[in-house]
Design a protein around this motif. Sequence first.
Motif, PDB file in Angstrom:
ATOM      1  N   ALA A  61      51.424  37.530  87.345  1.00 11.54           N
ATOM      2  CA  ALA A  61      50.727  38.391  86.390  1.00 11.54           C
ATOM      3  C   ALA A  61      50.063  37.523  85.339  1.00 11.54           C
ATOM      4  CB  ALA A  61      51.682  39.378  85.733  1.00 11.54           C
ATOM      5  N   VAL A  62      48.869  37.910  84.949  1.00 12.46           N
ATOM      6  CA  VAL A  62      48.173  37.335  83.797  1.00 12.46           C
ATOM      7  C   VAL A  62      48.033  38.454  82.778  1.00 12.46           C
ATOM      8  CG1 VAL A  62      46.080  36.230  82.925  1.00 12.46           C
ATOM      9  CG2 VAL A  62      46.923  35.679  85.225  1.00 12.46           C
ATOM     10  N   THR A  63      48.742  38.333  81.679  1.00 10.20           N
ATOM     11  CA  THR A  63      48.779  39.403  80.684  1.00 10.20           C
ATOM     12  C   THR A  63      48.351  38.876  79.325  1.00 10.20           C
ATOM     13  OG1 THR A  63      51.117  38.985  80.221  1.00 10.20           O
ATOM     14  CG2 THR A  63      50.601  40.680  81.867  1.00 10.20           C
ATOM     15  N   LEU A  64      47.858  39.788  78.517  1.00 10.14           N
ATOM     16  CA  LEU A  64      47.470  39.481  77.141  1.00 10.14           C
ATOM     17  C   LEU A  64      48.100  40.511  76.227  1.00 10.14           C
ATOM     18  CD1 LEU A  64      45.765  38.005  74.951  1.00 10.14           C
ATOM     19  CD2 LEU A  64      43.961  39.705  75.428  1.00 10.14           C
ATOM     20  N   ARG A  65      48.869  40.014  75.248  1.00 17.37           N
ATOM     21  CA  ARG A  65      49.359  40.904  74.198  1.00 17.37           C
ATOM     22  C   ARG A  65      48.531  40.674  72.943  1.00 17.37           C
ATOM     23  NH1 ARG A  65      54.732  39.475  71.507  1.00 17.37           N
ATOM     24  NH2 ARG A  65      53.278  38.217  70.270  1.00 17.37           N
ATOM     25  N   PHE A  81      54.749  48.561  55.968  1.00 15.35           N
ATOM     26  CA  PHE A  81      54.373  47.642  57.035  1.00 15.35           C
ATOM     27  C   PHE A  81      54.088  48.446  58.291  1.00 15.35           C
ATOM     28  CE2 PHE A  81      55.219  44.833  60.628  1.00 15.35           C
ATOM     29  CZ  PHE A  81      54.528  43.684  60.269  1.00 15.35           C
ATOM     30  N   VAL A  82      53.002  48.097  58.988  1.00 16.13           N
ATOM     31  CA  VAL A  82      52.673  48.745  60.252  1.00 16.13           C
ATOM     32  C   VAL A  82      52.157  47.682  61.213  1.00 16.13           C
ATOM     33  CG1 VAL A  82      50.319  49.327  59.520  1.00 16.13           C
ATOM     34  CG2 VAL A  82      51.388  50.611  61.385  1.00 16.13           C
ATOM     35  N   GLU A  83      52.532  47.809  62.485  1.00 18.26           N
ATOM     36  CA  GLU A  83      52.142  46.834  63.498  1.00 18.26           C
ATOM     37  C   GLU A  83      51.871  47.538  64.813  1.00 18.26           C
ATOM     38  OE1 GLU A  83      53.800  42.574  63.989  1.00 18.26           O
ATOM     39  OE2 GLU A  83      55.131  43.878  65.174  1.00 18.26           O
ATOM     40  N   MET A  84      50.743  47.210  65.432  1.00 17.13           N
ATOM     41  CA  MET A  84      50.350  47.777  66.716  1.00 17.13           C
ATOM     42  C   MET A  84      50.290  46.669  67.760  1.00 17.13           C
ATOM     43  SD  MET A  84      49.813  51.071  66.301  1.00 17.13           S
ATOM     44  CE  MET A  84      48.915  51.401  67.843  1.00 17.13           C
ATOM     45  N   ASP A  85      50.740  46.987  68.968  1.00 14.57           N
ATOM     46  CA  ASP A  85      50.680  46.061  70.105  1.00 14.57           C
ATOM     47  C   ASP A  85      49.904  46.699  71.248  1.00 14.57           C
ATOM     48  OD1 ASP A  85      52.192  44.241  68.765  1.00 14.57           O
ATOM     49  OD2 ASP A  85      53.942  44.356  70.063  1.00 14.57           O
ATOM     50  N   ASP A  86      49.118  45.889  71.926  1.00 14.80           N
ATOM     51  CA  ASP A  86      48.464  46.308  73.173  1.00 14.80           C
ATOM     52  C   ASP A  86      48.715  45.243  74.220  1.00 14.80           C
ATOM     53  OD1 ASP A  86      46.320  48.007  74.691  1.00 14.80           O
ATOM     54  OD2 ASP A  86      45.675  45.914  74.898  1.00 14.80           O
ATOM     55  N   VAL A  87      49.185  45.655  75.399  1.00 15.04           N
ATOM     56  CA  VAL A  87      49.421  44.744  76.513  1.00 15.04           C
ATOM     57  C   VAL A  87      48.448  45.089  77.630  1.00 15.04           C
ATOM     58  CG1 VAL A  87      51.077  43.876  78.204  1.00 15.04           C
ATOM     59  CG2 VAL A  87      51.858  44.497  75.902  1.00 15.04           C
ATOM     60  N   SER A  88      47.670  44.090  78.053  1.00 16.15           N
ATOM     61  CA  SER A  88      46.700  44.256  79.136  1.00 16.15           C
ATOM     62  C   SER A  88      47.058  43.309  80.274  1.00 16.15           C
ATOM     63  CB  SER A  88      45.274  43.954  78.651  1.00 16.15           C
ATOM     64  OG  SER A  88      44.923  44.775  77.558  1.00 16.15           O
ATOM     65  N   ASN A  89      46.711  43.712  81.488  1.00 14.37           N
ATOM     66  CA  ASN A  89      46.951  42.905  82.674  1.00 14.37           C
ATOM     67  C   ASN A  89      45.609  42.602  83.326  1.00 14.37           C
ATOM     68  OD1 ASN A  89      47.445  42.274  85.562  1.00 14.37           O
ATOM     69  ND2 ASN A  89      49.579  42.594  85.006  1.00 14.37           N
ATOM     70  N   PHE A  90      45.338  41.307  83.552  1.00 16.41           N
ATOM     71  CA  PHE A  90      44.025  40.901  84.051  1.00 16.41           C
ATOM     72  C   PHE A  90      44.045  40.452  85.507  1.00 16.41           C
ATOM     73  CE2 PHE A  90      43.799  40.338  79.467  1.00 16.41           C
ATOM     74  CZ  PHE A  90      42.608  40.993  79.165  1.00 16.41           C
ATOM     75  N   ALA A  91      45.198  40.010  85.990  1.00 13.81           N
ATOM     76  CA  ALA A  91      45.224  39.483  87.365  1.00 13.81           C
ATOM     77  C   ALA A  91      46.662  39.451  87.858  1.00 13.81           C
ATOM     78  CB  ALA A  91      44.603  38.084  87.415  1.00 13.81           C
ATOM     79  N   GLY A  92      46.790  39.294  89.174  1.00 14.64           N
ATOM     80  CA  GLY A  92      48.102  39.187  89.787  1.00 14.64           C
ATOM     81  C   GLY A  92      48.632  40.521  90.253  1.00 14.64           C
ATOM     82  N   SER A  93      49.763  40.466  90.951  1.00 13.36           N
ATOM     83  CA  SER A  93      50.423  41.668  91.448  1.00 13.36           C
ATOM     84  C   SER A  93      51.924  41.458  91.395  1.00 13.36           C
ATOM     85  CB  SER A  93      49.991  41.959  92.893  1.00 13.36           C
ATOM     86  OG  SER A  93      50.622  43.133  93.380  1.00 13.36           O
ATOM     87  N   GLY A 112      50.092  48.865  78.155  1.00 14.86           N
ATOM     88  CA  GLY A 112      50.214  49.994  77.237  1.00 14.86           C
ATOM     89  C   GLY A 112      49.910  49.591  75.810  1.00 14.86           C
ATOM     90  N   THR A 113      49.711  50.605  74.967  1.00 18.26           N
ATOM     91  CA  THR A 113      49.467  50.419  73.541  1.00 18.26           C
ATOM     92  C   THR A 113      50.511  51.210  72.768  1.00 18.26           C
ATOM     93  OG1 THR A 113      47.084  50.194  73.925  1.00 18.26           O
ATOM     94  CG2 THR A 113      47.797  50.666  71.663  1.00 18.26           C
ATOM     95  N   GLU A 114      51.177  50.553  71.814  1.00 20.25           N
ATOM     96  CA  GLU A 114      52.270  51.201  71.100  1.00 20.25           C
ATOM     97  C   GLU A 114      52.288  50.798  69.634  1.00 20.25           C
ATOM     98  OE1 GLU A 114      56.097  50.589  72.756  1.00 20.25           O
ATOM     99  OE2 GLU A 114      55.546  51.234  74.783  1.00 20.25           O
ATOM    100  N   VAL A 115      52.916  51.649  68.839  1.00 20.38           N
ATOM    101  CA  VAL A 115      53.295  51.264  67.481  1.00 20.38           C
ATOM    102  C   VAL A 115      54.558  50.435  67.607  1.00 20.38           C
ATOM    103  CG1 VAL A 115      53.997  52.066  65.203  1.00 20.38           C
ATOM    104  CG2 VAL A 115      52.288  53.355  66.496  1.00 20.38           C
ATOM    105  N   ASN A 116      54.445  49.132  67.347  1.00 16.02           N
ATOM    106  CA  ASN A 116      55.595  48.250  67.499  1.00 16.02           C
ATOM    107  C   ASN A 116      56.531  48.348  66.303  1.00 16.02           C
ATOM    108  OD1 ASN A 116      56.917  46.167  69.109  1.00 16.02           O
ATOM    109  ND2 ASN A 116      56.426  44.769  67.431  1.00 16.02           N
ATOM    110  N   GLN A 117      55.945  48.410  65.089  1.00 19.54           N
ATOM    111  CA  GLN A 117      56.735  48.578  63.877  1.00 19.54           C
ATOM    112  C   GLN A 117      55.968  49.471  62.905  1.00 19.54           C
ATOM    113  OE1 GLN A 117      59.087  45.082  62.300  1.00 19.54           O
ATOM    114  NE2 GLN A 117      57.448  43.945  63.323  1.00 19.54           N
ATOM    115  N   VAL A 118      56.691  50.292  62.183  1.00 21.70           N
ATOM    116  CA  VAL A 118      56.140  51.025  61.046  1.00 21.70           C
ATOM    117  C   VAL A 118      57.323  51.436  60.179  1.00 21.70           C
ATOM    118  CG1 VAL A 118      56.062  53.183  62.408  1.00 21.70           C
ATOM    119  CG2 VAL A 118      54.762  52.997  60.267  1.00 21.70           C
ATOM    120  N   PHE A 119      57.379  50.870  58.972  1.00 21.71           N
ATOM    121  CA  PHE A 119      58.525  51.171  58.120  1.00 21.71           C
ATOM    122  C   PHE A 119      58.138  51.087  56.652  1.00 21.71           C
ATOM    123  CE2 PHE A 119      58.874  46.575  58.954  1.00 21.71           C
ATOM    124  CZ  PHE A 119      59.016  46.060  57.673  1.00 21.71           C
ATOM    125  N   LEU A 120      58.958  51.715  55.848  1.00 21.25           N
ATOM    126  CA  LEU A 120      58.865  51.642  54.400  1.00 21.25           C
ATOM    127  C   LEU A 120      60.013  50.781  53.899  1.00 21.25           C
ATOM    128  CD1 LEU A 120      57.458  52.668  51.784  1.00 21.25           C
ATOM    129  CD2 LEU A 120      59.143  54.522  51.763  1.00 21.25           C
TER     130      LEU A 120
END
Length: 415
Positions: A61-65, A81-93, A112-120
């Motif tokens: 797998a070739v992935t990009l976060r 504080f707020v943090e968003m993550d997106d993980v993409s896959n470009f190649a491989g199986s 996928g795309t997710e809210v990784n952190q969000v806190f007060l």
Amino acid sequence: MKIIYFSGAVLASCVACVAQTSFAAESISEAFTKGEAHLNLRMRYESVTEDTSAGDNTGSAVTLRSRVNFKTDGYQGFYGFVEMDDVSNFAGSANDSVNGKTAEPLIADPVGTEVNQVFLGYKNWDTEFKYGRQRLTLDNHRFVGHVAWRQNEQTYDGFTIANSSVDKLKLNYAHISNVNRIFGESSSVGDTEMDTHLFNANYSFAAGNLTGYAYLLETDDNFAGFKRMDTDTYGVRWQGKTGMVAYNLEYASQDSAGDNPADYSADYMLAEANISVAPLVIGVGYETLSADDEGFFITPLATLFKFQGWTDNFLNKGLGNISEGINDTYLTVSGMAYGMSWQLAYHDFSSDQDNASGDSDLGSEFGGFIAKSWGPYSAELRYANYSAGDSTPFNGGGLTLVDTQKLWLTFNLNF
């Protein structure tokens, strides 16, 4: 479900004490304008080869976060504080845990795309409070970690308190209502709803640090695999140094609790030393996760990649142990060369109890990495080779171990 609730009672108690403090931002709007944003990009190539009886089973797998976050400046002790993550896959199986490719090797980095952190957060009186989705690590991540190695990080929904108001004493408490696991929101096991309490206290002596902890895990999910996590774990850890030797000693006991379908008691033991012989650091260690006839010591919230080698052969659906228990004897050699850090590691595995055939050989693993950082960039090349032992398959362990080779090439860019 990944839902964040904010406690009015906690916020009210914090607001009542605001008048006693002074802070940087003079208004809420200024807290935002003085805030800081950061971007991290992590590209990784990962390949896996499993030497099965039917031949080599390979995956890659070739992935990009892509990660972006924002932290406000403090206003009367509060910050967000707020943090968003997106993980993409470009190649491989490969089997990413949700794409249905179960016949292929597992590389658990689902897209996928997710809210990784969000806190007060609130800081005052040498105490920090956080409420919301957050990163949480304790000690060496053996029991509570964030699994930062995988592209989709493990985070926790809950309330945490960290206090250092007494000299040399650090106190931590966390109440966890949900674990956002590495498999993502598309997975049926991507969340674990909990009513978990974590207590950790550390005191610094001249000779080292003494830590005591109690981790009381209880799951709210009905899925039987999650109920296996219902456990009470109590332990003590000593980190010391004498001359050129730094050493760690740890013991913990664990009992099944709540609605755990097993009824057992098991132990954890660790003894390790790192000897500085310039320019090298030589490490030796022995770790045991024991088992009895009814169950085995588990660490379902740990950063498991850090332990028992890097090929992840003993994950056992995230429990971190097998039905016979695991003994891990290991040797590491690490150092620096040409501005790069490197390490070689060897693990010899055996079961705490013999399997049904009377065997205990769980195989061995050899691995190494080399890494370099320069400015906002970093890169790492890592390799691990696991050779299966004679003690497979396990009696009730649910695992069939095979020779496994893994290779990773990772690039990081931080803004």
